[in-house]
Enzyme design. Sequence first.
Site, PDB file in Angstrom:
ATOM      1  N   GLU A 146      39.715  35.284  42.003  1.00  0.00           N
ATOM      2  CA  GLU A 146      38.881  34.348  41.262  1.00  0.00           C
ATOM      3  C   GLU A 146      38.571  35.023  39.935  1.00  0.00           C
ATOM      4  O   GLU A 146      37.643  35.823  39.828  1.00  0.00           O
ATOM      5  CB  GLU A 146      37.588  34.030  42.022  1.00  0.00           C
TER       6      GLU A 146
ATOM      7  N   ASP B 265      36.307  37.696  45.190  1.00  0.00           N
ATOM      8  CA  ASP B 265      35.250  37.008  44.461  1.00  0.00           C
ATOM      9  C   ASP B 265      34.928  37.710  43.151  1.00  0.00           C
ATOM     10  O   ASP B 265      34.912  38.942  43.063  1.00  0.00           O
ATOM     11  CB  ASP B 265      33.995  36.962  45.348  1.00  0.00           C
TER      12      ASP B 265
END
Length: 762
Positions: free
Chosen positions: A486, A433
């Site tokens: 990401e 993330d």
Amino acid sequence: MSMTIAPDQVERIVWNQHHDPFEVLGPHAIEQDGKTVWVVRAYQPNADSVSVILPESRTEYPMQSLHHPHFFECTIDVPELVNYQLRLKSSEHDRVIYDPYAFRSPFLTEFDLHLFTEGNHHRIYEKLGAHLTTQNGIAGVYFAVWAPNARNVSVLGDFNNWDGRQHQMRRGSTGVWELFIPELTVGAHYKYEIKNQNGHIYEKSDPHGFQQEVRPKTASIVTDLDDYTWHDEDWLEKRRHTDPLTNPISVYEVHLGSWLHASSAEPALLPNGESSPPVIVTDLKPGARFLTYRELADKLIPYVKELGFTHIELLPIAEHPFDGSWGYQVVGHYACTSRFGTPQDFMYFVDQCHLNGIGVIVDWVPGHFPKDGHGLAFFDGTHLYEHADPRKGEHKEWGTLVFNYGRNEVRNYLVANALFWFDKYHIDGVRVDAVASMLYLDYCRKDGEWVANQYGGRENIEAADFLRQMNHLLFSYFPGALSIAEESTSWPMVSWPTYVGGLGFNLKWNMGWMHDMLDYFHMDPWFRQFHQNNLTFSIWYHHSENFMLALSHDEVVHGKSNMIGKMPGDEWQKFANLRCLYGYMFAHPGKKTLFMSMEFAQWNEWNVWGDLDWHLLQYEPHRKLKQFFTVLNSLYQSEPSLYAQDFSEAGFEWIDCSDNRHSVISFIRRDKDSGDFIVAVCNFTPQPHSHYRVGVPEAGFYTELLNSDARDFGGSNMGNLGGKWSDEWAYHNHPYSIDLCLPPLSTLILKLDRQKSRTLSS
């Protein structure tokens, strides 16, 4: 050593100020009258009297309290003193225990500590934390925690009434505190009581704890991660010999807490197959409860298998205190959340995924952590895991703290944590993330609110080094795994190997494609002719990284509308637009990820507190869109042309990308070995086109493998009657062409049927 103990030593034990209580407490051999005898000391603040019991002879030696009412000692004249017991008497209790301070062997070796301090102990989770073990033949739990700046540390638990005076820990040279507590077992609840140099007390959950209480409680729980029997050996062996980049990957992204709920009146499924009133407390609407991991295995896995996705991606599974954070504010990096059950229950879920041919990807959050008092923040009374300077150590926008990647032990904590999930839970990949927030020192910071690196730049060199180390080790230990970034910036070589200077991920979310597509499909189709570049720009750079096309949870929250709501036109056109988009997505180079609810066109935004709108499946358009996904995934996985060369220029060829007047594109996807190829043609307007000619490289019959406008999917059922023969009509720089009917708002996928072509041509 004399039997006499200095008063200040006693005071330091009584006031819980000693860095090594073993110097004072427990057995000590002394010379007396020319022979060795033993002095035993114990501090028992809740006992009125204490005696030592030798189990073999059942001899009992009363202890005296000479220095303090609860500080006891006695002399025992025996050659060896091993595994003695203490009888503790008070007005309310009379019990017998083994003395923790009689077990002096360290659990961590000097080599363990050396590797940890240099940041290279890849299995530090097998040493720090709470571990079932045996010392001198006595079973118990060994506790170890890193708190180098603490004045002293104790183990608190339900086994000592949360009294930090009773189980004071010993500090090692590297700042690791440890203690073996005999006779503790699985299920014991505990925390660490940490005092800073000023005596301020912090009660902390175990950073390496494998399980925590269900929120809002915050204690860690002793558990054994090795007591589950796995059944996925064949899956892991196959994965080890598989290159995922040359295989189909379509991911169903799921938040387990809001996919589906059960009634709180419905018993929860337990591991032994029995049922019990659910004990999981939630902030959901009255009458609802979370499904357990085992219930999710029974309901979610068949659903994903029916849809045909190859992987399930789970929003963060690591323990987090607040449901509304979606899991992204982690306090227990080594603990799967107890909201849905035990670690063994989650192992069962992963095991069942593998037995059903589905891989498991877990969202992993090494970029930041919350400020909750029981977590990592200010852990030992200092900025231990985070930077002291808020310009480096805090994300003000998120209200979270940033890991200090330059500190070896912190980097070790995170690297080992990534490996831990693969090792203990058999997961197949991590989606990392907010990588951009890690890579840039000025991420979401104004001028003057950040500190440049040693070269004056904005790049976080320490974070980049950490990611390289993590990815290098991950693929060394677990070949065939996935590590997905990401990452939304132009940082180069994110998905390139570390040995050529890349960050070492093997996939990167294509955020540019996502934004271009959503902007394009949001437009009225008439305006799309002026924005053909939105469709084609991603091809210019598609081979620069190993991209994954992702339509994620971030695109259906915070007022952005769900996918169906982004589409223009009436209801029919909205569904047709969605099918066209998904068809183009699966024909476009790159692996695929879609968030739950997108597969049946939920109208409402994702709500973390509620179920998906499953009632919509009673309506034909929603049901038929779900069926479209089943067919789309099946086609994707059956045609190597659609995945084998996702990241190679040789795998993609434009037929025509310039027909902006009709908002039509056409292209070829090629397999690497077989010579097979598919032809994809997309019409992004509601205007159908008859006799639309498309150039093709070979003569023969082109079977229509997919028509997103088919009646089965809720379309108008325009098409090409199963396929078209090519004409010897050179077109689009190809020697042959096919005359197609392009349905409105549609994606067509066609393939040359070589066998049929040879049979009929002969």
